[in-house]
Design an enzyme around this catalytic site. Sequence first.
Site, PDB file in Angstrom:
ATOM      1  N   ASN A   1       0.868  -1.188   0.000  1.00  0.00           N
ATOM      2  CA  ASN A   1       0.000   0.000   0.000  1.00  0.00           C
ATOM      3  C   ASN A   1       0.903   1.236   0.000  1.00  0.00           C
ATOM      4  O   ASN A   1       1.489   1.578   1.020  1.00  0.00           O
ATOM      5  CB  ASN A   1      -0.887  -0.042   1.260  1.00  0.00           C
ATOM      6  CG  ASN A   1      -1.731   1.210   1.405  1.00  0.00           C
ATOM      7  OD1 ASN A   1      -1.835   2.024   0.487  1.00  0.00           O
ATOM      8  ND2 ASN A   1      -2.351   1.372   2.571  1.00  0.00           N
ATOM      9  N   TRP A   2       0.996   1.864  -1.145  1.00  0.00           N
ATOM     10  CA  TRP A   2       1.904   3.019  -1.279  1.00  0.00           C
ATOM     11  C   TRP A   2       1.338   4.300  -0.666  1.00  0.00           C
ATOM     12  O   TRP A   2       2.037   5.302  -0.571  1.00  0.00           O
ATOM     13  CB  TRP A   2       2.220   3.269  -2.764  1.00  0.00           C
ATOM     14  CG  TRP A   2       3.192   2.300  -3.348  1.00  0.00           C
ATOM     15  CD1 TRP A   2       3.736   1.207  -2.735  1.00  0.00           C
ATOM     16  CD2 TRP A   2       3.746   2.339  -4.670  1.00  0.00           C
ATOM     17  NE1 TRP A   2       4.595   0.564  -3.586  1.00  0.00           N
ATOM     18  CE2 TRP A   2       4.620   1.236  -4.786  1.00  0.00           C
ATOM     19  CE3 TRP A   2       3.582   3.187  -5.764  1.00  0.00           C
ATOM     20  CZ2 TRP A   2       5.334   0.973  -5.956  1.00  0.00           C
ATOM     21  CZ3 TRP A   2       4.285   2.928  -6.929  1.00  0.00           C
ATOM     22  CH2 TRP A   2       5.154   1.830  -7.023  1.00  0.00           C
ATOM     23  N   LYS A   3       0.059   4.273  -0.345  1.00  0.00           N
ATOM     24  CA  LYS A   3      -0.598   5.470   0.216  1.00  0.00           C
ATOM     25  C   LYS A   3      -0.380   6.667  -0.724  1.00  0.00           C
ATOM     26  O   LYS A   3      -0.401   6.477  -1.937  1.00  0.00           O
ATOM     27  CB  LYS A   3      -0.104   5.721   1.644  1.00  0.00           C
ATOM     28  CG  LYS A   3      -0.236   4.451   2.495  1.00  0.00           C
ATOM     29  CD  LYS A   3       0.053   4.628   3.951  1.00  0.00           C
ATOM     30  CE  LYS A   3      -0.131   3.303   4.667  1.00  0.00           C
ATOM     31  NZ  LYS A   3       0.092   3.362   6.095  1.00  0.00           N
TER      32      LYS A   3
ATOM     33  N   HIS B   1      -9.499   1.350   4.923  1.00  0.00           N
ATOM     34  CA  HIS B   1      -8.208   1.509   5.606  1.00  0.00           C
ATOM     35  C   HIS B   1      -8.364   2.486   6.780  1.00  0.00           C
ATOM     36  O   HIS B   1      -9.122   3.450   6.689  1.00  0.00           O
ATOM     37  CB  HIS B   1      -7.147   2.011   4.621  1.00  0.00           C
ATOM     38  CG  HIS B   1      -5.771   1.950   5.199  1.00  0.00           C
ATOM     39  ND1 HIS B   1      -5.291   2.935   6.037  1.00  0.00           N
ATOM     40  CD2 HIS B   1      -4.790   1.024   5.100  1.00  0.00           C
ATOM     41  CE1 HIS B   1      -4.065   2.602   6.426  1.00  0.00           C
ATOM     42  NE2 HIS B   1      -3.741   1.443   5.863  1.00  0.00           N
TER      43      HIS B   1
ATOM     44  N   GLU C   1      -5.547  -5.075  10.672  1.00  0.00           N
ATOM     45  CA  GLU C   1      -4.512  -4.048  10.876  1.00  0.00           C
ATOM     46  C   GLU C   1      -4.776  -3.309  12.191  1.00  0.00           C
ATOM     47  O   GLU C   1      -5.558  -2.346  12.220  1.00  0.00           O
ATOM     48  CB  GLU C   1      -4.551  -3.030   9.730  1.00  0.00           C
ATOM     49  CG  GLU C   1      -4.168  -3.607   8.399  1.00  0.00           C
ATOM     50  CD  GLU C   1      -3.472  -2.563   7.532  1.00  0.00           C
ATOM     51  OE1 GLU C   1      -2.338  -2.821   7.113  1.00  0.00           O
ATOM     52  OE2 GLU C   1      -4.048  -1.483   7.303  1.00  0.00           O
TER      53      GLU C   1
ATOM     54  N   GLY D   1       1.890   2.321  10.721  1.00  0.00           N
ATOM     55  CA  GLY D   1       2.493   3.603  10.344  1.00  0.00           C
ATOM     56  C   GLY D   1       3.590   4.078  11.282  1.00  0.00           C
ATOM     57  O   GLY D   1       3.953   3.410  12.260  1.00  0.00           O
TER      58      GLY D   1
ATOM     59  N   SER E   1       3.300  -2.243  10.401  1.00  0.00           N
ATOM     60  CA  SER E   1       4.748  -2.304  10.647  1.00  0.00           C
ATOM     61  C   SER E   1       5.383  -3.621  10.207  1.00  0.00           C
ATOM     62  O   SER E   1       6.301  -4.122  10.862  1.00  0.00           O
ATOM     63  CB  SER E   1       5.063  -2.052  12.118  1.00  0.00           C
ATOM     64  OG  SER E   1       4.612  -0.775  12.512  1.00  0.00           O
TER      65      SER E   1
ATOM     66  N   GLY F   1       2.845  -1.264   4.343  1.00  0.00           N
ATOM     67  CA  GLY F   1       2.806   0.162   4.035  1.00  0.00           C
ATOM     68  C   GLY F   1       4.189   0.681   3.703  1.00  0.00           C
ATOM     69  O   GLY F   1       4.691   0.526   2.584  1.00  0.00           O
TER      70      GLY F   1
HETATM   71  P1  PGA Z   1       2.836   0.291   7.728  1.00  0.00           P
HETATM   72  O1  PGA Z   1       1.380   0.520   7.123  1.00  0.00           O
HETATM   73  O2  PGA Z   1       3.355  -0.997   7.151  1.00  0.00           O
HETATM   74  O3  PGA Z   1       3.623   1.466   7.310  1.00  0.00           O
HETATM   75  O4  PGA Z   1       2.657   0.191   9.228  1.00  0.00           O
HETATM   76  C1  PGA Z   1       0.504  -0.540   6.941  1.00  0.00           C
HETATM   77  C2  PGA Z   1      -0.797  -0.045   6.364  1.00  0.00           C
HETATM   78  O5  PGA Z   1      -1.190   1.093   6.635  1.00  0.00           O
HETATM   79  O6  PGA Z   1      -1.455  -0.748   5.579  1.00  0.00           O
END
Ligand code: PGA
Length: 268
Positions: free
Chosen positions: A23-25, A110, A180, A186, A228, A249
């Site tokens: 997920n590149w956001k 999400h 999640e 994040g 994470s 992420g």
């Molecule tokens: P992260 O994000 O791996 O940076 O914790 C995961 C996500 O938001 O899907």
Amino acid sequence: MVFADGSAKIKVMPKEKKLIVGNWKMNPTSNREAKQIFMVIRKAGSTLRNVQTVVCPPFLYIESLRHLLTGHRVVLGAQDMFWKEEGSYTGEISSKMLAESGVRHVILGHSERRALGETNEEVNRKVKACFKYNITPILCIGESTRDNERNYLNFIREELEESLAGLPKTAIQKVIIAYEPIWAVGKEAKREATPEESQEMIIFIKKILSDFFGVKAIEGLQTLYGGSVNPKNAGEFLKDGGVDGLLVGRDSLDPKRFSLILRAAEEL
Ligand code: PGA
């Protein structure tokens, strides 16, 4: 976690491939960079037999990355969509449009979208809008804290109940559930979750869904863990987290680290 009724009956078929979703956001900020990152991921993922890689870039890059696809081992997904097919909905993208662009997976609900106000009811409409065009929803659920077990389990139950309300029994197999925990997602994550915490919650989720849809209907259900995930813990989550794949992420934007995660999944 022990259930007095039925959970022992929940049989889940082993999946052929591990599903690793990036997920590149809202990153990167240029098409050029998106292509560079994607090319490295494509190279790493396209030789793996036991892994299906799905990269979810911002909508704007889908079309140009699509031209770089070379097979089915690395494909593109989206980070959201709207429930209507077309019309006067400024700024929205439909499942029909995603299908037109060759997209087969979409992340829905999400926690970062929920933080901006998205409700379970909206997520529910989006999930239902996926099937007509054969898009697989990756439904994200997760609690924000773990202070009181009864509270956070109820929260998860409610998220599942409301996001999947009215779904026919036959459709639940087509939904991928991504657990999640928000406290582990994040840069602001409080700490990493453990594979045991993931496994417990996945058992709970399957129990809830088997109550809704019946034990048989969820036999093929696919689940992911996200929050994470990194090259060090990826293998552990896949081995002991009770899941069929991972939602990544930050480390999906670092092609080297993402490639290591893909490799860890391949080698299980
Ligand atoms: P992260 O994000 O791996 O940076 O914790 C995961 C996500 O938001 O899907």
